[in-house]
Scaffold this motif. Structure first.
Motif, short mmCIF file in Angstrom:
data_model
loop_
_atom_site.label_atom_id
_atom_site.label_comp_id
_atom_site.label_asym_id
_atom_site.label_seq_id
_atom_site.Cartn_x
_atom_site.Cartn_y
_atom_site.Cartn_z
N ARG A 121 0.84 -1.21 0.00
CA ARG A 121 0.00 0.00 0.00
C ARG A 121 0.86 1.25 0.00
NH1 ARG A 121 -4.91 -0.49 4.09
NH2 ARG A 121 -4.84 1.70 3.65
N ASN A 122 2.02 1.12 0.63
CA ASN A 122 2.87 2.30 0.79
C ASN A 122 3.96 2.43 -0.26
OD1 ASN A 122 1.39 2.97 3.04
ND2 ASN A 122 2.62 1.63 4.35
N MET A 123 3.99 1.47 -1.21
CA MET A 123 4.94 1.53 -2.33
C MET A 123 4.16 1.32 -3.60
SD MET A 123 7.58 -1.37 -1.12
CE MET A 123 9.21 -0.77 -1.12
N GLN A 124 4.14 2.28 -4.48
CA GLN A 124 3.35 2.14 -5.69
C GLN A 124 4.21 2.37 -6.92
OE1 GLN A 124 -0.04 1.38 -5.97
NE2 GLN A 124 0.04 0.94 -3.78
N MET A 125 3.66 1.99 -8.07
CA MET A 125 4.45 2.08 -9.31
C MET A 125 3.67 2.85 -10.37
SD MET A 125 6.93 -0.57 -10.73
CE MET A 125 7.84 -0.35 -12.23
N ILE A 126 4.37 3.66 -11.12
CA ILE A 126 3.79 4.30 -12.31
C ILE A 126 4.54 3.73 -13.51
CG2 ILE A 126 3.42 6.46 -13.54
CD1 ILE A 126 3.44 7.84 -10.78
N PHE A 127 3.79 3.25 -14.49
CA PHE A 127 4.39 2.50 -15.59
C PHE A 127 4.69 3.38 -16.79
CE2 PHE A 127 1.99 -0.45 -13.02
CZ PHE A 127 2.90 -1.47 -12.83
N GLN A 128 5.50 2.79 -17.70
CA GLN A 128 5.92 3.54 -18.89
C GLN A 128 4.77 3.75 -19.86
OE1 GLN A 128 9.21 1.81 -20.96
NE2 GLN A 128 9.04 3.20 -22.69
N GLN A 182 -3.21 12.22 -20.66
CA GLN A 182 -4.32 12.07 -19.70
C GLN A 182 -4.32 10.67 -19.08
OE1 GLN A 182 -7.40 13.22 -22.48
NE2 GLN A 182 -7.91 15.00 -21.21
N ARG A 183 -4.00 9.69 -19.91
CA ARG A 183 -3.94 8.32 -19.38
C ARG A 183 -2.86 8.19 -18.33
NH1 ARG A 183 -5.25 3.88 -23.90
NH2 ARG A 183 -6.50 5.19 -25.21
N GLN A 184 -1.72 8.86 -18.56
CA GLN A 184 -0.67 8.78 -17.56
C GLN A 184 -1.15 9.42 -16.25
OE1 GLN A 184 1.28 6.85 -16.49
NE2 GLN A 184 3.12 6.98 -17.74
N ARG A 185 -1.96 10.49 -16.37
CA ARG A 185 -2.52 11.11 -15.16
C ARG A 185 -3.45 10.13 -14.42
NH1 ARG A 185 -2.31 17.14 -15.22
NH2 ARG A 185 -0.85 17.54 -16.91
N ILE A 186 -4.18 9.33 -15.19
CA ILE A 186 -5.06 8.33 -14.56
C ILE A 186 -4.21 7.32 -13.78
CG2 ILE A 186 -6.76 6.50 -14.99
CD1 ILE A 186 -7.43 8.03 -17.67
N GLY A 187 -3.12 6.88 -14.43
CA GLY A 187 -2.18 5.95 -13.76
C GLY A 187 -1.60 6.56 -12.48
N ILE A 188 -1.31 7.85 -12.54
CA ILE A 188 -0.75 8.54 -11.36
C ILE A 188 -1.81 8.61 -10.26
CG2 ILE A 188 0.16 10.74 -10.51
CD1 ILE A 188 1.39 11.12 -13.39
N ALA A 189 -3.06 8.93 -10.64
CA ALA A 189 -4.14 9.00 -9.64
C ALA A 189 -4.31 7.65 -8.94
CB ALA A 189 -5.44 9.42 -10.32
N ARG A 190 -4.26 6.59 -9.73
CA ARG A 190 -4.40 5.24 -9.15
C ARG A 190 -3.24 4.95 -8.19
NH1 ARG A 190 -6.34 -0.32 -10.58
NH2 ARG A 190 -4.63 -1.67 -9.99
N ALA A 191 -2.03 5.32 -8.61
CA ALA A 191 -0.86 5.06 -7.75
C ALA A 191 -0.95 5.84 -6.44
CB ALA A 191 0.42 5.42 -8.50
N LEU A 192 -1.59 7.00 -6.47
CA LEU A 192 -1.66 7.84 -5.27
C LEU A 192 -2.83 7.52 -4.36
CD1 LEU A 192 -0.73 11.42 -6.53
CD2 LEU A 192 0.73 9.65 -5.57
N ALA A 193 -3.75 6.65 -4.83
CA ALA A 193 -5.02 6.44 -4.12
C ALA A 193 -4.84 6.08 -2.66
CB ALA A 193 -5.84 5.37 -4.84
N SER A 242 -1.16 -0.10 -19.73
CA SER A 242 -1.21 -0.35 -18.29
C SER A 242 -2.60 -0.12 -17.68
CB SER A 242 -0.16 0.48 -17.56
OG SER A 242 -0.30 1.84 -17.85
N LEU A 243 -3.55 0.40 -18.47
CA LEU A 243 -4.92 0.60 -17.94
C LEU A 243 -5.87 -0.39 -18.60
CD1 LEU A 243 -5.14 4.51 -18.12
CD2 LEU A 243 -4.41 3.12 -16.18
N ASN A 244 -6.68 -1.06 -17.81
CA ASN A 244 -7.65 -2.02 -18.34
C ASN A 244 -8.73 -1.28 -19.16
OD1 ASN A 244 -9.75 -3.83 -18.74
ND2 ASN A 244 -9.36 -4.88 -16.80
#
Ligand SMILES: Nc1ncnc2c1ncn2[C@@H]1O[C@H](COP(=O)(O)OP(=O)(O)OP(=O)(O)O)[C@@H](O)[C@H]1O
Ligand code: SF4
Ligand SMILES: [Mg+2]
Length: 349
Positions: free
Chosen positions: A111-118, A178-189, A123-125
């Motif tokens: 939970r405390n270590m997250q990843m943002i992908f290339q 925008q998709r990368q922002r979605i990935g970032i939002a998920r990583a920060l949740a 990377s988004l379903n």
């Protein structure tokens, strides 16, 4: 659940740091024949050590295949290392050594270590809405549901610069940035402490890269995040990194504070990487050394210094004796026999 250790887990350099990596190794066996006899190893990561202070960013740089992704995935325990320690200061559990944890313990730490992908495209379903994608970590961990989940996802979208009305849309409706922002939002949740970013802007247009890097910097300040930021290009890490580590064929060859590394590189490989950074003034560039030849094969590296076949400064010693990573200046390490005598070109001030 509590973590029990026979001896307290605390790295030697605990003070002020969030992550302490020591002698990390990942060797992949190369097998042959019906009995899959091991005939060699791909030394993807070969004795890597670094620390990241809390709230700071370490940029990890090197050409393709040098072991950046393997290093970052080992930290998140996507697979087990061959050897080495990864000490992480979890906000609930204190210092833990990632390779020693059970899968149940790892679940708690993740939970405390997250990843943002290339690649923000794969990377988004594609069958999940933004609410599902960004809300999944909250739902899976039982943090929020129903109306509260919706509100938290809407807030996360706002934080990364997306409109909360997009909640019920699917990823295909969005651009790469925008998709990368979605990935970032998920990583920060889940409010992580450490975010490992593996080439998060490499797949984006240059104009979008700067915006995404600025967003990551703003989020770091707002949420006191610590970043491991992987890139193959030094120019990408220059502004976001407090420290830079340069990797070549599974090993670190140089590490220093960012400005020091850019102004006064001590390893010829770093000098060559700096020379390939695009410069507004082409005259400055033409005097510089350009990297020639291929990256060495990590299953069959050269003798001595792995960089010697490509190094313009190589001497006989370099072909037979491997240089060790040494502190040349305070806080500035490099592995080159000639580090003290060479005067390498950094970027002009
Ligand atoms: N599962 C595996 N089995 C065998 N070799 C592997 C495996 N995964 C990675 N490697 C090898 O390990 C080395 C390091 O790979 P890694 O993906 O970490 O490099 P990288 O620096 O992230 O490269 P890139 O810039 O291309 O993403 C490469 O030589 C790669 O071929
Ligand atoms: S040790 Fe020798 S070959 Fe290696 S980087 Fe230094 S000068 Fe070049
Ligand atoms: Mg990679």
């Amino acid at each position: 659940m509590t973590l029990t250790h026979e001896a307290p887990v605390k790295p030697p350099e605990a003070e002020g740091n969030l992550l302490v990596v020591r002698n990390l190794q990942k060797y992949y066996p190369i097998t042959r024949g019906f009995f899959r006899r091991v005939i060699g190893y791909v030394r993807a990561v070969d004795g890597v050590s670094f620390t990241i202070p809390e709230g700071k960013t370490l940029g990890l740089v090197g050409e393709s295949g040098c072991g950046k992704t393997t290093t970052s995935r080992l930290i998140l325990r996507a697979f087990d290392p061959t050897a080495g320690d990864i000490f992480f200061k979890d906000k609930n559990l204190g210092w833990v050594n990632i390779p020693e944890l059970t899968s149940l313990q790892m679940k708690q730490i993740r939970r405390n270590m997250q990843m943002i992908f290339q690649d923000p495209y794969s990377s988004l379903n594609p069958r999940m809405t933004l609410l599902d994608i960004v809300g999944e970590p909250l739902a899976v961990n039982g943090v929020a549901q129903g109306e509260e989940l919706r509100d938290r996802v809407a807030e996360l979208l706002r934080v990364v610069g997306l409109r909360p009305e997009y909640l019920s849309r699917y990823p295909h409706a969005f651009s790469g940035g925008q998709r990368q922002r979605i990935g970032i939002a998920r990583a920060l949740a889940l409010h992580p402490q450490l975010v490992v970013c593996d080439e998060p802007v490499s797949a984006l247009d240059v104009s979008i890269q700067a915006q995404t890097l600025n967003l990551l910097q703003d989020l770091q300040a707002e949420f006191h995040l610590t970043y491991l930021f992987v890139a193959h290009d030094l120019s990408v890490v220059e502004h976001i990194s407090d420290f830079v580590a340069v990797m070549y064929v599974g090993k670190l060859v140089e590490m220093a504070e960012t400005e020091e590394l850019f102004l006064h590189p001590l390893h010829p490989y770093t000098e060559a990487l700096l020379a390939s950074v695009p410069k507004p003034n082409p005259r400055l560039r033409s005097k510089r050394i350009v990297l020639q030849g291929e990256v060495a094969d990590p299953s069959n590296p050269p003798t001595g210094c792995y960089f010697h076949p490509r190094c313009p400064y190589a001497i006989d010693r370099c072909k037979v004796e491997a240089p060790s990573l040494r502190e040349i200046q305070p806080g500035h390490v490099a592995s080159c026999h000639r580090a003290e005598e060479l005067h390498l070109a950094g970027v002009p001030e």
